[in-house]
Design a protein around this motif. Structure first.
Motif, PDB file in Angstrom:
ATOM      1  N   GLU A  33       0.814  -1.213   0.000  1.00 55.80           N
ATOM      2  CA  GLU A  33       0.000   0.000   0.000  1.00 55.80           C
ATOM      3  C   GLU A  33       0.851   1.268   0.000  1.00 55.80           C
ATOM      4  O   GLU A  33       0.329   2.369  -0.201  1.00 55.80           O
ATOM      5  N   ASP A  34       2.162   1.129   0.219  1.00 51.73           N
ATOM      6  CA  ASP A  34       3.065   2.276   0.105  1.00 51.73           C
ATOM      7  C   ASP A  34       3.354   2.639  -1.352  1.00 51.73           C
ATOM      8  O   ASP A  34       3.868   3.726  -1.629  1.00 51.73           O
ATOM      9  N   GLU A  35       3.037   1.732  -2.270  1.00 48.27           N
ATOM     10  CA  GLU A  35       3.418   1.915  -3.672  1.00 48.27           C
ATOM     11  C   GLU A  35       2.351   2.691  -4.454  1.00 48.27           C
ATOM     12  O   GLU A  35       1.175   2.722  -4.081  1.00 48.27           O
ATOM     13  N   VAL A  36       2.784   3.296  -5.549  1.00 53.19           N
ATOM     14  CA  VAL A  36       1.889   3.929  -6.521  1.00 53.19           C
ATOM     15  C   VAL A  36       2.151   3.270  -7.871  1.00 53.19           C
ATOM     16  O   VAL A  36       3.265   3.349  -8.405  1.00 53.19           O
ATOM     17  N   LEU A  37       1.151   2.595  -8.399  1.00 55.78           N
ATOM     18  CA  LEU A  37       1.294   1.865  -9.661  1.00 55.78           C
ATOM     19  C   LEU A  37       0.978   2.760 -10.852  1.00 55.78           C
ATOM     20  O   LEU A  37       0.199   3.715 -10.744  1.00 55.78           O
ATOM     21  N   ALA A  68      -0.073   8.368   7.181  1.00 53.38           N
ATOM     22  CA  ALA A  68      -1.525   8.183   7.294  1.00 53.38           C
ATOM     23  C   ALA A  68      -2.189   8.070   5.931  1.00 53.38           C
ATOM     24  O   ALA A  68      -3.215   7.387   5.790  1.00 53.38           O
ATOM     25  N   LEU A  69      -1.630   8.720   4.900  1.00 53.30           N
ATOM     26  CA  LEU A  69      -2.224   8.653   3.564  1.00 53.30           C
ATOM     27  C   LEU A  69      -2.029   7.294   2.921  1.00 53.30           C
ATOM     28  O   LEU A  69      -2.710   6.954   1.954  1.00 53.30           O
ATOM     29  N   ARG A  70      -1.085   6.501   3.441  1.00 54.15           N
ATOM     30  CA  ARG A  70      -0.827   5.185   2.874  1.00 54.15           C
ATOM     31  C   ARG A  70      -1.424   4.065   3.720  1.00 54.15           C
ATOM     32  O   ARG A  70      -1.905   3.073   3.187  1.00 54.15           O
TER      33      ARG A  70
END
Length: 611
Positions: free
Chosen positions: A22-26, A501-503
């Motif tokens: 969930e830390d990643e941006v695909l 918190a956003l992740r």
């Protein structure tokens, strides 16, 4: 599979897995449509101008230049079904563009060798699972791309296909000739007679079986050789009812031939030799290219036992080489209950949120869906048989555009198509990036591509221009880092990296009020919702408040509820992001309304973030 040399990987150090997906941006791209490496006047990996290419940047005046005459329009539409020329090497030149945008993982459409003689530029018609398609480059170039991506702190997730191969054999036309003389091999539960494997010219002239001439390699029949054995393919013709059991499991995807993956209940599944061979081939590609994950195509159309076997074998192999969190993202069409239950059953890591997530996210931002419909997608624990609260923060990949848009039937178009929708593009991207799930950007969304039409081709524009460029153009590329949407999304994604918190935080849709006294969740009134839509992400005593404005024409102000326990009267929140940059740094005071609340102003079609 003796022809795969796993010995070469002994002692090699592999790129580690992320601690939390969930830390990643695909960023999902169709390789044939992304970059051919011939562009000029863009920024390279180091941010330096590239001036020696041949394709100039696309200018607003170029929009529509490919459809000015009926002849041009016909050529433009026809070119959209052909190979256009995007390559692995081209993608490598754009890693800086992706890194500066904030992408941390690139999801690439399938790259393995496609059935010859077909326009399978999309990559889902694999004929040879042991080689990279020469349209895209070489196996060595795949490995070089992954290494270069890792150097830029970008992971690589490869799209893979298990359910079917390409059109690698032909059915005997006499077996399915209709009384009218047409050929129509539709699924009816019975196997069809097969004429032969297709040769390099696409004709079914090779023997259907393992005794093939040397000329069959690499473009004839199907590889690895284990797939040439009798019983590898179901051979029951094409699917016409996509939800009818067992048709959707046994049938072909039009010309794409269904693989017999095995049989038996989930807990005692007997994988076929074909499934074992495909699994071994994909294990090889993990090690060879140092991949970080797979997006697994058409999981709905596979036996659950087959999907579980593949997931278990891939996870075990990846862990054996140090990739403890090798991610498997399953394409599971259907409602979220079916998707989550299937995910739990087969042991893959995340579901690709195709229908519910995309439809509700797009509808929310455009004001045609109540926000609660989107936010509830992430917190219904009963969908997976758990009676305690469950957050699906790392179990669903979220987006709003893709390359198929099955949910839209024949009325396919990107989010930005239609009057005023391009102004809402940043709000959609920001909502996706700052709410629960693993966010995924479909290539071109950061440039507000608007592809529309009655066919998949129109939502698969060539980012690099050519004869099938975005906005019905030709001859100009769209790698524009000055685009306001690109720049604003990059700023949002920087905040996502900065604020845990956003992740990882919990998520709450917040009540709003116009007068500061009467509060309620934002909802549609009179057929459309033109409103501030706020939500909070909470983690370990920290609250981040985000909001979009679904009104594309006017700014909107509302009292927004915040966590009553975390704040005291007189506290303040600071604006860290606004699409009106002049507002950044401003503070809003916490007041005792509906527990606690702050008064926020969100620009037209805008996004704000306070912490």
């Amino acid at each position: 599979m003796a022809d795969l040399d796993f010995g070469q990987f002994e002692g090699r150090e592999f790129h580690p897995s992320p601690a939390a997906m969930e830390d990643e941006v695909l960023y999902f791209l169709m390789l044939d449509r992304f970059s051919d490496g011939r562009e000029r006047d863009y920024l390279d990996v180091d941010g330096q101008p590239v001036t020696d290419g041949t394709t100039p940047p696309l200018r607003p005046g170029d929009h529509g230049n490919a459809v000015t005459t009926p002849e041009d329009k016909a050529r433009f539409e026809g070119s959209g079904v052909n190979w256009l020329g995007g390559t692995l090497a081209g993608l490598r030149t754009k890693l800086g563009y992706l890194r500066r945008l904030g992408v941390t993982a690139v999801w690439i459409s399938p790259v393995l060798r496609q059935a010859p003689g077909t326009n399978s530029y999309h990559g889902y018609a694999t004929q040879n699972f042991l080689d990279v398609d020469p349209h895209f480059g070489t196996a060595g170039e795949l490995r070089e791309l992954v290494k270069a991506a890792h150097d830029e702190n970008i992971r690589v997730i490869l799209d893979v296909v298990l359910n079917h191969a390409g059109d690698v054999f032909g059915y005997d036309p006499d077996r399915y000739r209709t009384p009218q003389g047409f050929f129509d091999a539709r699924w009816d539960g019975n196997p069809y007679k097969i004429e032969g494997f297709r040769d390099a010219s696409g004709k079914p002239l090779l023997p259907y079986g393992p005794d093939l001439p040397d000329s069959a390699w690499p473009d004839g029949a199907v590889w690895p050789a284990e797939l040439q054995q009798p019983g590898t393919f179901t051979g029951k013709g094409r699917i016409s009812n996509w939800d009818w059991f067992p048709e959707f499991l046994e049938g072909d995807f039009e010309g794409l031939k269904d693989v017999n993956l095995g049989a038996g209940p989930v807990d005692a599944y007997r994988p076929s030799a074909g499934l074992k061979a495909l699994t071994r081939a994909y294990q090889y590609w993990i090690a060879y290219a140092d991949l970080d994950g797979f997006r697994v195509d058409t999981v709905k159309h596979m036996d659950p036992g087959a999907a579980r076997y593949f997931a278990s074998a891939i996870h075990e192999f990846a862990q054996s080489i140090g990739k403890d969190n090798f991610y498997l993202i399953a394409e599971i069409t259907g409602d979220r209950g079916f998707a989550y239950r299937t995910l739990e059953q087969v042991g893959m890591d995340a579901a690709l949120g195709i229908a519910d997530v995309q439809d509700r996210l797009e509808g929310l931002v455009k004001g045609y869906r109540d926000p609660v419909e989107y936010f509830d997608l992430f917190r219904n624990s009963y969908e997976v048989g758990k009676d305690s609260h469950t957050w699906f923060r790392d179990r669903v990949v979220t987006s709003y555009d893709d390359h198929d848009q099955v949910r839209k039937g024949q009325s396919k178009a990107r989010f930005a198509s239609g009057a005023g929708n391009d102004r809402l593009a940043l709000a959609a991207l920001a909502l996706n990036a700052t709410t629960l799930g693993i966010p995924c950007v479909y290539y071109g969304s950061e440039q507000a591509f608007d592809g529309h039409g009655d066919n998949d081709r129109y939502i698969r524009e060539a980012m690099f221009g050519g004869d099938f460029g975005p906005f019905r153009s030709r001859g100009g590329h769209a790698f524009d880092e000055t685009n306001p949407i690109y720049r604003d999304l990059s700023r949002v994604l920087r905040l996502r990296r900065r604020l845990p918190a956003l992740r990882r935080g919990r998520q709450y849709l917040r009540e709003i009020s116009g007068d500061g006294d009467s509060f309620g969740l934002p909802r549609m009134l009179g057929g459309r919702m033109l409103s501030v839509v706020p939500w909070s992400r909470l983690l370990a005593g920290a609250e981040v408040v985000c909001a979009i404005n679904t009104d594309p024409d006017h700014s909107r102000t509302a009292w927004v509820t915040v966590d009553n326990e975390l704040h005291t009267q007189g506290d303040s929140l600071t604006c860290l992001f606004s699409t009106d940059q002049a507002a950044e740094g401003e503070r809003v005071r916490v007041e005792p309304r509906n527990g606690k609340a702050v008064r926020l102003t969100v620009p037209a079609a805008g996004f704000v973030l306070y912490a």
